[in-house]
Design a protein around this motif. Sequence first.
Motif, PDB file in Angstrom:
ATOM      1  N   HIS A 168       0.871  -1.176   0.000  1.00  0.00           N
ATOM      2  CA  HIS A 168       0.000   0.000   0.000  1.00  0.00           C
ATOM      3  C   HIS A 168       0.905   1.222   0.000  1.00  0.00           C
ATOM      4  O   HIS A 168       1.832   1.297   0.814  1.00  0.00           O
ATOM      5  N   PRO A 169       0.672   2.192  -0.878  1.00  0.00           N
ATOM      6  CA  PRO A 169       1.587   3.331  -0.989  1.00  0.00           C
ATOM      7  C   PRO A 169       1.707   4.184   0.273  1.00  0.00           C
ATOM      8  O   PRO A 169       2.695   4.901   0.443  1.00  0.00           O
ATOM      9  N   GLU A 170       0.768   4.093   1.176  1.00  0.00           N
ATOM     10  CA  GLU A 170       0.809   4.904   2.395  1.00  0.00           C
ATOM     11  C   GLU A 170       1.600   4.248   3.530  1.00  0.00           C
ATOM     12  O   GLU A 170       1.850   4.883   4.542  1.00  0.00           O
ATOM     13  N   PHE A 171       1.968   2.983   3.357  1.00  0.00           N
ATOM     14  CA  PHE A 171       2.653   2.258   4.429  1.00  0.00           C
ATOM     15  C   PHE A 171       4.038   1.804   3.988  1.00  0.00           C
ATOM     16  O   PHE A 171       4.304   1.638   2.801  1.00  0.00           O
ATOM     17  N   GLU A 172       4.893   1.572   4.963  1.00  0.00           N
ATOM     18  CA  GLU A 172       6.228   1.036   4.707  1.00  0.00           C
ATOM     19  C   GLU A 172       6.090  -0.362   4.107  1.00  0.00           C
ATOM     20  O   GLU A 172       5.376  -1.201   4.644  1.00  0.00           O
ATOM     21  N   PRO A 173       6.756  -0.631   2.984  1.00  0.00           N
ATOM     22  CA  PRO A 173       6.663  -1.969   2.384  1.00  0.00           C
ATOM     23  C   PRO A 173       7.261  -3.036   3.304  1.00  0.00           C
ATOM     24  O   PRO A 173       8.316  -2.832   3.892  1.00  0.00           O
TER      25      PRO A 173
END
Length: 112
Positions: free
Chosen positions: A65-70
């Motif tokens: 998810h682009p909002e969270f750390e991968p």
Amino acid sequence: MNRIPAIKDAAIKMTKVIAQQAPAAIANALVNLRVDGRSVQVDKGATLLDAINKSGSHVPTLCYHPEFEPRAVCRMCLVDVKGSQKPLPACRTIAQEGQDITTNSEELKSFR
């Protein structure tokens, strides 16, 4: 006349100007790589997933998810990087200059 203090002050001012501009120059650096045979250019610090999306290729993602750390826990975005001994997670791997990425080999399809 002693000009050394004036030269020293000028050198200090110039150093400060360069130091302030250096982060912007580093941030604007680009990385060149290939994805499925297509040349791609991304910002330094971008992930392989960023490069893949920019190239028009696609890899599936489940935990990304682009909002969270991968976290790279689902392993759906694994890709082959030429020279690497094993597939790497595209969501977490930073793009490096000259990499050659394959997103759709038979081996990768079997992992997914």
